[in-house]
Write a protein that holds these residues in place. Structure first.
Motif, mmCIF file in Angstrom:
data_model
loop_
_atom_site.group_PDB
_atom_site.id
_atom_site.type_symbol
_atom_site.label_atom_id
_atom_site.label_comp_id
_atom_site.label_asym_id
_atom_site.label_seq_id
_atom_site.Cartn_x
_atom_site.Cartn_y
_atom_site.Cartn_z
ATOM 1 N N ARG A 92 0.935 -1.264 0.213
ATOM 2 C CA ARG A 92 -0.436 0.067 -0.082
ATOM 3 C C ARG A 92 1.072 1.188 -0.146
ATOM 4 N NH1 ARG A 92 -5.109 -1.226 3.296
ATOM 5 N NH2 ARG A 92 -6.184 -3.056 2.210
ATOM 6 N N ALA A 93 0.237 2.061 1.020
ATOM 7 C CA ALA A 93 0.720 3.085 0.597
ATOM 8 C C ALA A 93 2.075 3.673 1.297
ATOM 9 C CB ALA A 93 0.139 4.591 1.505
ATOM 10 N N PRO A 94 2.930 4.224 0.143
ATOM 11 C CA PRO A 94 5.021 4.688 0.390
ATOM 12 C C PRO A 94 4.936 5.384 0.840
ATOM 13 C CG PRO A 94 4.623 5.099 -2.000
ATOM 14 C CD PRO A 94 2.835 4.645 -1.154
ATOM 15 N N LEU A 95 5.702 6.242 2.056
ATOM 16 C CA LEU A 95 5.381 6.881 2.716
ATOM 17 C C LEU A 95 6.695 8.005 2.746
ATOM 18 C CD1 LEU A 95 5.634 4.583 6.834
ATOM 19 C CD2 LEU A 95 3.479 5.580 5.218
ATOM 20 N N PRO A 96 6.250 9.073 2.761
ATOM 21 C CA PRO A 96 7.213 10.419 2.855
ATOM 22 C C PRO A 96 8.133 10.157 3.719
ATOM 23 C CG PRO A 96 5.301 11.042 3.777
ATOM 24 C CD PRO A 96 4.794 9.411 3.797
ATOM 25 N N PRO A 97 9.448 10.600 3.219
ATOM 26 C CA PRO A 97 10.549 10.726 3.281
ATOM 27 C C PRO A 97 10.662 11.608 5.502
ATOM 28 C CG PRO A 97 10.708 12.412 2.008
ATOM 29 C CD PRO A 97 9.962 11.514 1.145
ATOM 30 N N THR A 331 3.214 12.304 11.101
ATOM 31 C CA THR A 331 3.480 13.130 10.165
ATOM 32 C C THR A 331 3.051 13.451 9.347
ATOM 33 O OG1 THR A 331 6.188 12.378 11.339
ATOM 34 C CG2 THR A 331 5.893 13.451 9.013
ATOM 35 N N VAL A 332 2.219 12.268 8.631
ATOM 36 C CA VAL A 332 1.403 12.041 8.365
ATOM 37 C C VAL A 332 0.536 13.312 8.173
ATOM 38 C CG1 VAL A 332 0.508 10.953 5.456
ATOM 39 C CG2 VAL A 332 1.774 10.505 7.245
ATOM 40 N N LEU A 333 -1.014 13.147 9.078
ATOM 41 C CA LEU A 333 -1.553 13.870 9.186
ATOM 42 C C LEU A 333 -1.583 15.188 8.698
ATOM 43 C CD1 LEU A 333 -3.580 11.979 12.461
ATOM 44 C CD2 LEU A 333 -4.206 12.024 10.177
ATOM 45 N N GLY A 334 -0.087 15.390 9.989
ATOM 46 C CA GLY A 334 0.062 17.083 9.504
ATOM 47 C C GLY A 334 0.550 17.605 8.495
ATOM 48 N N PHE A 335 0.574 16.866 7.633
ATOM 49 C CA PHE A 335 1.077 17.603 6.043
ATOM 50 C C PHE A 335 -0.439 18.185 6.063
ATOM 51 C CE2 PHE A 335 4.131 15.024 5.151
ATOM 52 C CZ PHE A 335 5.452 15.663 5.424
ATOM 53 N N THR A 337 -2.721 19.767 7.466
ATOM 54 C CA THR A 337 -2.858 20.493 8.463
ATOM 55 C C THR A 337 -2.756 21.956 7.276
ATOM 56 O OG1 THR A 337 -1.215 21.048 9.327
ATOM 57 C CG2 THR A 337 -2.907 20.419 10.678
ATOM 58 N N ASP A 338 -2.009 21.482 6.589
ATOM 59 C CA ASP A 338 -1.759 22.814 5.240
ATOM 60 C C ASP A 338 -1.928 21.546 3.220
ATOM 61 O OD1 ASP A 338 -1.492 24.380 2.878
ATOM 62 O OD2 ASP A 338 1.234 25.150 3.500
ATOM 63 N N PRO A 339 -3.105 22.248 3.013
ATOM 64 C CA PRO A 339 -4.036 21.608 1.859
ATOM 65 C C PRO A 339 -3.606 21.754 0.653
ATOM 66 C CG PRO A 339 -5.527 21.420 3.604
ATOM 67 C CD PRO A 339 -4.375 22.358 3.650
ATOM 68 N N THR A 340 -2.555 23.518 0.223
ATOM 69 C CA THR A 340 -2.375 23.446 -0.844
ATOM 70 C C THR A 340 -0.831 22.920 -1.017
ATOM 71 O OG1 THR A 340 -0.667 24.958 0.549
ATOM 72 C CG2 THR A 340 -3.493 25.437 -0.209
ATOM 73 N N ARG A 341 -0.224 21.537 0.384
ATOM 74 C CA ARG A 341 1.068 21.399 0.325
ATOM 75 C C ARG A 341 1.569 19.958 0.032
ATOM 76 N NH1 ARG A 341 5.842 23.850 3.113
ATOM 77 N NH2 ARG A 341 6.641 21.971 1.335
ATOM 78 N N LEU A 342 -0.647 19.525 0.251
ATOM 79 C CA LEU A 342 -0.529 18.211 0.321
ATOM 80 C C LEU A 342 -0.074 17.220 -1.191
ATOM 81 C CD1 LEU A 342 -1.854 16.687 2.726
ATOM 82 C CD2 LEU A 342 -4.169 16.996 0.877
ATOM 83 N N ILE A 343 0.125 17.506 -2.091
ATOM 84 C CA ILE A 343 -0.173 16.557 -3.651
ATOM 85 C C ILE A 343 1.339 16.576 -3.657
ATOM 86 C CG2 ILE A 343 0.278 16.321 -6.104
ATOM 87 C CD1 ILE A 343 -2.538 15.267 -4.841
ATOM 88 N N GLU A 344 2.559 17.316 -2.768
ATOM 89 C CA GLU A 344 3.754 17.395 -2.956
ATOM 90 C C GLU A 344 4.402 16.939 -2.068
ATOM 91 O OE1 GLU A 344 5.941 21.317 -1.889
ATOM 92 O OE2 GLU A 344 4.239 22.151 -2.647
ATOM 93 N N ARG A 345 3.919 16.760 -0.733
ATOM 94 C CA ARG A 345 4.263 16.290 0.194
ATOM 95 C C ARG A 345 3.972 14.635 1.074
ATOM 96 N NH1 ARG A 345 3.623 20.586 4.715
ATOM 97 N NH2 ARG A 345 5.339 20.446 5.128
ATOM 98 N N VAL A 346 2.806 14.035 0.530
ATOM 99 C CA VAL A 346 1.908 12.710 0.316
ATOM 100 C C VAL A 346 2.238 11.575 -0.783
ATOM 101 C CG1 VAL A 346 0.210 11.224 1.217
ATOM 102 C CG2 VAL A 346 0.591 13.651 2.244
ATOM 103 N N PRO A 347 3.147 10.506 -0.786
ATOM 104 C CA PRO A 347 3.401 10.334 -1.821
ATOM 105 C C PRO A 347 2.397 10.045 -2.749
ATOM 106 C CG PRO A 347 5.308 10.043 -0.955
ATOM 107 C CD PRO A 347 4.149 10.596 0.339
ATOM 108 N N THR A 348 1.479 8.901 -1.934
ATOM 109 C CA THR A 348 0.345 8.075 -1.979
ATOM 110 C C THR A 348 -0.410 8.818 -3.961
ATOM 111 O OG1 THR A 348 0.133 6.855 -0.871
ATOM 112 C CG2 THR A 348 -2.044 6.858 -2.279
ATOM 113 N N LEU A 349 -0.645 10.502 -2.647
ATOM 114 C CA LEU A 349 -1.334 11.741 -3.450
ATOM 115 C C LEU A 349 -0.979 12.106 -4.704
ATOM 116 C CD1 LEU A 349 -3.957 13.328 -1.005
ATOM 117 C CD2 LEU A 349 -4.703 11.499 -1.959
ATOM 118 N N ARG A 350 0.254 12.785 -4.597
ATOM 119 C CA ARG A 350 1.102 13.104 -5.807
ATOM 120 C C ARG A 350 1.349 12.242 -7.018
ATOM 121 N NH1 ARG A 350 6.312 13.330 -2.545
ATOM 122 N NH2 ARG A 350 6.997 11.382 -3.981
ATOM 123 N N LEU A 351 1.834 10.373 -6.614
ATOM 124 C CA LEU A 351 1.469 9.145 -7.539
ATOM 125 C C LEU A 351 0.245 9.073 -8.740
ATOM 126 C CD1 LEU A 351 3.202 6.765 -5.968
ATOM 127 C CD2 LEU A 351 4.356 7.831 -7.899
#
Ligand SMILES: *Cc1c(COP(=O)(O)O)cnc(C)c1O
Length: 468
Positions: A92-97, A331-335, A337-351
């Motif tokens: 499943r989800a690859p984790l952000p660094p 850490t992931v939940l923390g991302f 809090t700023d939905p504007t940067r979500l795509i670059e930070r959460v690999p699943t959504l980025r992919l």
């Protein structure tokens, strides 16, 4: 005994040989002894067959290879080119660094996992993420368990033990074969009360099923299929009103669940946890490693009194998450809090949101490289294909993607066997490459290929061990 077999050196003699020292250092005497025994057995078989060498060095060489196999971890990274972004079999989800760093930070030392630093007394592990979850969802309280299957089990066992749970027949799902709602319900000690029909369930069906033995009403997101055509289901708001009129809780299993509306990133709609709460659900459960893009976990949010009951159930103790999961999830939940940067930070959504043009460019870059490597063995073409979210998320949507279609050259008759051999060769690479097979073609959907250089570098090793 006479003849060559009698000249096989003893295990002791092999272990005393100078070449054994480094193997003992690396693996310990006990494990090496086992490996030497196995190596001698094999050499004896080989000698009886008229081949093989019986010297100490040959035995140690064989023992070293055996040790290599015994000690290599069987769990390791792969290239997921299946086109299924959240592939359960591929983790499943690859984790952000940042989440991995958080896990490393708490993994190697003592932490205040269940220790309240303010009072010096025992604390609660949920506390580390509860505040953030409540802020993100508007929930009163939250708790986290091992996965969403555990979350459902815990909710049912806590609130409906020996009581009835009313569920629509259209929502009695099976997910990946191992999660079947009726089975989970039985194991939780709750009695399933199915209402409605497969395609249509009305509020009256639920109302007619109510009785003193009813423990709760449950709504399950039909994550991995859709019932289409002549259908009817009851909106969460109506179910909540019915439940509350009868002093019952409404529990919603969202499956994947997200915290934000994914349409803002050009992705299809998936029900969000805050919306389910807003519609009146008393408890909402969802997975940590589906669309949320975090570690494996089951998140339960909702009414404080109900969450407190869940936490008092001894089963919760058997389902709790470890400190590393909590660190990564925080850490992931923390991302979020700023939905504007979500795509670059959460690999699943980025992919999932990766632009098609990007993937097409990559396919055009890689096709000639792979084509050259495969030579006469197969042809490689850029191909349009469709990715999917996977794990029952965004089930209806096929996301346009691009990839490499690899077709073994030669007769059509043997195409299937040739494709399977080719797929196997890619699976034997140092970082196995997993694609999908169909119509005599091995397809690599490139949506999830981020380490392009790593992919190309190891192509040199393709077919290298074909003989073994
Ligand atoms: C995926 C899913 C589950 C199981 O969740 P896990 O985190 O895999 O245990 C339960 N219910 C629904 C509706 C799901 O989609």
């Amino acid at each position: 005994m006479t003849g060559p077999l009698s000249s096989i050196p003893s295990v002791d003699r092999v272990l005393r040989a100078p070449a054994a020292t480094s193997l003992i250092e690396a693996h310990g005497r006990g494990l090496l002894t086992d490996a030497v025994r196995e190596a001698i057995d094999r050499l004896r078989d080989a000698m009886e067959a008229g081949t093989g060498d019986i010297g100490e060095s040959a035995i140690l060489q064989s023992a070293a290879a055996i040790l290599e196999r015994w000690t290599a971890p069987s769990l390791g990274p792969v290239f997921n080119l299946t086109g299924t972004v959240l592939h359960t079999n591929l983790g499943r989800a690859p984790l952000p660094p940042e989440a991995i760093a958080a896990m490393a930070r708490v993994g190697g030392q003592a932490t205040n996992l269940e220790y309240d630093l303010a009072t010096g007394r025992r604390g609660d592990r949920d506390r580390h993420i509860e505040g953030l979850l409540c802020r993100l969802t508007g929930a009163e309280a939250a708790t986290v368990v091992n996965n969403n299957a555990a979350a459902v089990l815990l909710c049912l066992n806590t609130l409906a033990l020996r009581r009835e749970v009313i569920v629509s027949r259209g929502e009695l799902i099976e997910i990946g074969g191992s999660f079947r709602l009726p089975d989970i319900m039985a194991r939780a000690g709750a009695r399933l009360r199915e209402v409605g029909t497969t395609n249509r369930t009305h509020l009256e069906d639920f109302a007619a099923a109510l009785k003193p033995a009813t423990g709760l009403i449950m709504q399950v997101h039909t994550s991995n299929y859709r019932i289409q055509g002549f259908t009817a289901s009851v909106p969460t708001t109506d179910l909540a009103a019915l439940a509350h009129d009868n002093d019952l809780p409404l529990v919603v299993d969202l499956g994947s669940g997200t915290l934000v509306d994914l349409r803002r990133y050009g992705l299809p709609y998936e029900p969000t946890a805050p919306a389910a709460l807003g519609a009146g659900a008393d408890l909402v459960s969802f997975s940590g490693d589906k669309l949320l893009g975090g570690p494996q976990a089951g998140i339960i949010i909702g009414r404080a009194d109900l969450v407190a009951k869940l936490k008092r159930n001894p089963m919760k103790r058997a389902m709790r998450v470890d400190k590393m999961t909590i660190a990564a999830l925080f850490t992931v939940l923390g991302f979020y809090t700023d939905p504007t940067r979500l795509i670059e930070r959460v690999p699943t959504l980025r992919l999932l949101a990766r632009p098609l043009a990007d993937i097409e460019d990559q396919a055009r870059r890689l096709a000639p490289i792979l084509g050259k490597r495969l030579g006469d063995a197969a042809s490689v073409e850029v191909a349009a294909c469709c990715s999917q979210a996977g794990s029952g998320s965004l089930p209806e949507s096929e996301i346009p993607s691009a990839g490499l279609a690899i077709r073994p050259d030669g007769g059509k008759r043997r195409a299937d066997a040739a494709v399977r051999r080719l797929a196997e060769a890619f699976r034997r690479l140092p970082v196995p490459v997993i694609g999908r097979i169909g119509n005599g073609t091995l397809l690599f959907d490139l949506r999830c290929l981020e380490d392009e250089a790593g992919f190309v570098t190891q192509l040199g090793k393709l077919f290298e061990d074909a003989a073994s």
